[in-house]
Design a protein around this motif. Sequence first.
Motif, PDB file in Angstrom:
ATOM      1  N   THR A  28      30.494  45.253  34.332  1.00 48.99           N
ATOM      2  CA  THR A  28      31.138  44.290  35.221  1.00 48.99           C
ATOM      3  C   THR A  28      32.655  44.369  35.080  1.00 48.99           C
ATOM      4  O   THR A  28      33.170  44.668  34.012  1.00 48.99           O
ATOM      5  CB  THR A  28      30.659  42.873  34.920  1.00 48.99           C
ATOM      6  OG1 THR A  28      30.901  42.583  33.550  1.00 48.99           O
ATOM      7  CG2 THR A  28      29.173  42.747  35.197  1.00 48.99           C
ATOM      8  N   PRO A  29      33.377  44.087  36.147  1.00 49.66           N
ATOM      9  CA  PRO A  29      34.830  44.149  36.102  1.00 49.66           C
ATOM     10  C   PRO A  29      35.418  43.064  35.212  1.00 49.66           C
ATOM     11  O   PRO A  29      34.862  41.965  35.094  1.00 49.66           O
ATOM     12  CB  PRO A  29      35.246  43.955  37.560  1.00 49.66           C
ATOM     13  CG  PRO A  29      34.090  43.286  38.207  1.00 49.66           C
ATOM     14  CD  PRO A  29      32.877  43.756  37.492  1.00 49.66           C
ATOM     15  N   VAL A  30      36.544  43.379  34.595  1.00 51.55           N
ATOM     16  CA  VAL A  30      37.220  42.403  33.760  1.00 51.55           C
ATOM     17  C   VAL A  30      37.739  41.272  34.644  1.00 51.55           C
ATOM     18  O   VAL A  30      38.296  41.505  35.709  1.00 51.55           O
ATOM     19  CB  VAL A  30      38.384  43.076  33.000  1.00 51.55           C
ATOM     20  CG1 VAL A  30      39.140  42.046  32.178  1.00 51.55           C
ATOM     21  CG2 VAL A  30      37.853  44.194  32.119  1.00 51.55           C
ATOM     22  N   GLY A  32      36.246  39.320  36.524  1.00 54.36           N
ATOM     23  CA  GLY A  32      35.659  39.311  37.849  1.00 54.36           C
ATOM     24  C   GLY A  32      35.519  37.904  38.395  1.00 54.36           C
ATOM     25  O   GLY A  32      35.290  36.950  37.651  1.00 54.36           O
ATOM     26  N   TYR A  34      33.408  35.308  40.472  1.00 53.06           N
ATOM     27  CA  TYR A  34      32.043  35.077  40.901  1.00 53.06           C
ATOM     28  C   TYR A  34      32.033  33.981  41.975  1.00 53.06           C
ATOM     29  O   TYR A  34      32.730  32.964  41.831  1.00 53.06           O
ATOM     30  CB  TYR A  34      31.154  34.651  39.734  1.00 53.06           C
ATOM     31  CG  TYR A  34      30.900  35.772  38.763  1.00 53.06           C
ATOM     32  CD1 TYR A  34      31.776  36.019  37.703  1.00 53.06           C
ATOM     33  CD2 TYR A  34      29.790  36.592  38.908  1.00 53.06           C
ATOM     34  CE1 TYR A  34      31.544  37.058  36.816  1.00 53.06           C
ATOM     35  CE2 TYR A  34      29.551  37.633  38.022  1.00 53.06           C
ATOM     36  CZ  TYR A  34      30.426  37.861  36.982  1.00 53.06           C
ATOM     37  OH  TYR A  34      30.193  38.893  36.116  1.00 53.06           O
ATOM     38  N   THR A  52      36.785  31.761  38.988  1.00 50.00           N
ATOM     39  CA  THR A  52      37.732  32.864  38.941  1.00 50.00           C
ATOM     40  C   THR A  52      38.612  32.793  37.703  1.00 50.00           C
ATOM     41  O   THR A  52      38.781  31.723  37.110  1.00 50.00           O
ATOM     42  CB  THR A  52      38.642  32.866  40.190  1.00 50.00           C
ATOM     43  OG1 THR A  52      39.334  31.614  40.243  1.00 50.00           O
ATOM     44  CG2 THR A  52      37.843  33.055  41.458  1.00 50.00           C
ATOM     45  N   LEU A  98      30.155  39.177  43.319  1.00 46.96           N
ATOM     46  CA  LEU A  98      31.101  39.476  42.246  1.00 46.96           C
ATOM     47  C   LEU A  98      32.187  40.385  42.800  1.00 46.96           C
ATOM     48  O   LEU A  98      31.893  41.400  43.424  1.00 46.96           O
ATOM     49  CB  LEU A  98      30.381  40.170  41.089  1.00 46.96           C
ATOM     50  CG  LEU A  98      31.249  40.805  39.998  1.00 46.96           C
ATOM     51  CD1 LEU A  98      32.118  39.752  39.324  1.00 46.96           C
ATOM     52  CD2 LEU A  98      30.389  41.526  38.981  1.00 46.96           C
ATOM     53  N   THR A  99      33.440  40.012  42.581  1.00 44.89           N
ATOM     54  CA  THR A  99      34.574  40.788  43.071  1.00 44.89           C
ATOM     55  C   THR A  99      35.502  41.144  41.921  1.00 44.89           C
ATOM     56  O   THR A  99      35.813  40.282  41.085  1.00 44.89           O
ATOM     57  CB  THR A  99      35.363  39.999  44.123  1.00 44.89           C
ATOM     58  OG1 THR A  99      34.502  39.645  45.201  1.00 44.89           O
ATOM     59  CG2 THR A  99      36.527  40.824  44.666  1.00 44.89           C
ATOM     60  N   SER A 100      35.941  42.398  41.903  1.00 46.38           N
ATOM     61  CA  SER A 100      36.931  42.806  40.914  1.00 46.38           C
ATOM     62  C   SER A 100      38.321  42.497  41.455  1.00 46.38           C
ATOM     63  O   SER A 100      38.696  43.013  42.513  1.00 46.38           O
ATOM     64  CB  SER A 100      36.832  44.305  40.623  1.00 46.38           C
ATOM     65  OG  SER A 100      37.972  44.722  39.894  1.00 46.38           O
ATOM     66  N   LEU A 102      41.003  43.568  40.309  1.00 51.22           N
ATOM     67  CA  LEU A 102      41.881  44.716  40.102  1.00 51.22           C
ATOM     68  C   LEU A 102      41.682  45.786  41.165  1.00 51.22           C
ATOM     69  O   LEU A 102      42.645  46.362  41.667  1.00 51.22           O
ATOM     70  CB  LEU A 102      41.629  45.317  38.714  1.00 51.22           C
ATOM     71  CG  LEU A 102      41.877  44.377  37.530  1.00 51.22           C
ATOM     72  CD1 LEU A 102      41.556  45.065  36.221  1.00 51.22           C
ATOM     73  CD2 LEU A 102      43.323  43.888  37.542  1.00 51.22           C
ATOM     74  N   THR A 103      40.425  46.037  41.526  1.00 52.95           N
ATOM     75  CA  THR A 103      40.133  47.122  42.468  1.00 52.95           C
ATOM     76  C   THR A 103      39.739  46.628  43.855  1.00 52.95           C
ATOM     77  O   THR A 103      39.772  47.397  44.814  1.00 52.95           O
ATOM     78  CB  THR A 103      38.983  47.997  41.937  1.00 52.95           C
ATOM     79  OG1 THR A 103      37.786  47.207  41.902  1.00 52.95           O
ATOM     80  CG2 THR A 103      39.284  48.500  40.533  1.00 52.95           C
ATOM     81  N   ASP A 105      36.734  45.962  44.546  1.00 50.74           N
ATOM     82  CA  ASP A 105      35.310  46.259  44.703  1.00 50.74           C
ATOM     83  C   ASP A 105      34.513  44.965  44.633  1.00 50.74           C
ATOM     84  O   ASP A 105      34.839  44.056  43.870  1.00 50.74           O
ATOM     85  CB  ASP A 105      34.841  47.206  43.600  1.00 50.74           C
ATOM     86  CG  ASP A 105      35.462  48.583  43.710  1.00 50.74           C
ATOM     87  OD1 ASP A 105      35.510  49.300  42.687  1.00 50.74           O
ATOM     88  OD2 ASP A 105      35.916  48.949  44.812  1.00 50.74           O
TER      89      ASP A 105
END
Length: 118
Positions: A28-30, A32, A34, A52, A98-100, A102-103, A105
Amino acid sequence: QVQLVESGGGLVQPGGSLRLTCAVSGVTPVFGAYEWYRQAPGKGRDLVASITGAAGSTNYADSVKGRFTMSRDKAKNMVYLQMNSLKPEDTAIYFCKLTSPLTGDFYWGQGTQVTVSS
């Protein structure tokens, strides 16, 4: 590969409660973000609640404030949505996202049906 699996939906009478669970697996993204969304029949997908940031700040749609509570258990990789005082207008398919940050994604679960009816 990140996977999200929702559960806990069902049929409940008006005024009742349900707790939805989103089980998260994979890398999972750091920090992230939800989110819980819902989609009623014939309508678009609306944001219901979010967690968040590192501090886990929560936000809610006006329509669910005071009735729904979102939480996260980092150790278990679980995200929850406690829904109280349910109304017929809460009927929808509920999705976990779930959203990163940083990216950009993002990942969706398959959804769980919540029906509020007498």
